[in-house]
Design a protein around this motif. Sequence first.
Motif, PDB file in Angstrom:
ATOM      1  N   THR A  59     -59.488   7.201 -18.550  1.00 50.86           N
ATOM      2  CA  THR A  59     -59.760   5.965 -19.283  1.00 50.86           C
ATOM      3  C   THR A  59     -60.563   6.255 -20.546  1.00 50.86           C
ATOM      4  O   THR A  59     -60.287   5.695 -21.609  1.00 50.86           O
ATOM      5  CB  THR A  59     -60.499   4.950 -18.384  1.00 50.86           C
TER       6      THR A  59
ATOM      7  N   GLN B 127     -69.556   1.080 -20.913  1.00 51.94           N
ATOM      8  CA  GLN B 127     -68.803  -0.098 -20.489  1.00 51.94           C
ATOM      9  C   GLN B 127     -67.436   0.297 -19.928  1.00 51.94           C
ATOM     10  O   GLN B 127     -66.989  -0.267 -18.928  1.00 51.94           O
ATOM     11  CB  GLN B 127     -68.628  -1.087 -21.654  1.00 51.94           C
ATOM     12  N   THR B 128     -66.803   1.278 -20.543  1.00 52.12           N
ATOM     13  CA  THR B 128     -65.499   1.749 -20.065  1.00 52.12           C
ATOM     14  C   THR B 128     -65.624   2.301 -18.639  1.00 52.12           C
ATOM     15  O   THR B 128     -64.797   1.992 -17.774  1.00 52.12           O
ATOM     16  CB  THR B 128     -64.943   2.827 -21.017  1.00 52.12           C
TER      17      THR B 128
ATOM     18  N   THR C  14     -59.457   5.695 -24.692  1.00 57.05           N
ATOM     19  CA  THR C  14     -60.223   4.654 -25.384  1.00 57.05           C
ATOM     20  C   THR C  14     -60.329   5.003 -26.867  1.00 57.05           C
ATOM     21  O   THR C  14     -60.836   6.064 -27.222  1.00 57.05           O
ATOM     22  CB  THR C  14     -61.629   4.514 -24.769  1.00 57.05           C
TER      23      THR C  14
ATOM     24  N   LYS D 123     -67.975   1.582 -16.422  1.00 57.92           N
ATOM     25  CA  LYS D 123     -68.341   0.490 -15.500  1.00 57.92           C
ATOM     26  C   LYS D 123     -67.127  -0.321 -15.074  1.00 57.92           C
ATOM     27  O   LYS D 123     -67.097  -0.860 -13.973  1.00 57.92           O
ATOM     28  CB  LYS D 123     -69.355  -0.448 -16.163  1.00 57.92           C
ATOM     29  N   ASN D 124     -66.123  -0.407 -15.935  1.00 59.06           N
ATOM     30  CA  ASN D 124     -64.944  -1.227 -15.654  1.00 59.06           C
ATOM     31  C   ASN D 124     -63.928  -0.555 -14.731  1.00 59.06           C
ATOM     32  O   ASN D 124     -62.957  -1.183 -14.327  1.00 59.06           O
ATOM     33  CB  ASN D 124     -64.257  -1.625 -16.963  1.00 59.06           C
ATOM     34  N   VAL D 125     -64.135   0.702 -14.383  1.00 56.92           N
ATOM     35  CA  VAL D 125     -63.198   1.408 -13.503  1.00 56.92           C
ATOM     36  C   VAL D 125     -63.417   0.950 -12.060  1.00 56.92           C
ATOM     37  O   VAL D 125     -64.552   0.866 -11.584  1.00 56.92           O
ATOM     38  CB  VAL D 125     -63.368   2.943 -13.632  1.00 56.92           C
ATOM     39  N   ARG D 126     -62.330   0.687 -11.378  1.00 55.00           N
ATOM     40  CA  ARG D 126     -62.383   0.214  -9.995  1.00 55.00           C
ATOM     41  C   ARG D 126     -63.023   1.263  -9.094  1.00 55.00           C
ATOM     42  O   ARG D 126     -62.674   2.433  -9.141  1.00 55.00           O
ATOM     43  CB  ARG D 126     -60.974  -0.085  -9.517  1.00 55.00           C
TER      44      ARG D 126
END
Length: 126
Positions: A66, A104-105, A70, A107-110
Amino acid sequence: MKAKVPTLPGVVVVATALTISVLATPVLVSATGADADTPSSTGRTQAPRDTAAASDNSITTTVKATLATTKGLEADRISVKTIDGVVHLEGMVRNESQRALALQTAKNVRGVTAVSDELRATSKAP
């Protein structure tokens, strides 16, 4: 309704019915087998893990992929490790906005429960 019970001579029947009750108390157990309220070795109470994330290795792989896709982020300068769902980001980024974007990237990972920020920005302005 009374039932006739055969008795032997000299035997007295004391009770005609017996009731047994069993009470069960549920106990919450985590995936590791410990009580859910038992603190982990790091002193943190174990948070429920996202069952879709197979392991820390898969979280690390997903975070790296991810970050690499980005736009505006130099992911090759960022090291990623995951321990118990906590992602550790370490390395150099160009500025504070890249740092915020990387955090932020991740933190957004499942499956990510927290992100440890060990990133250093080389300049203050974007």
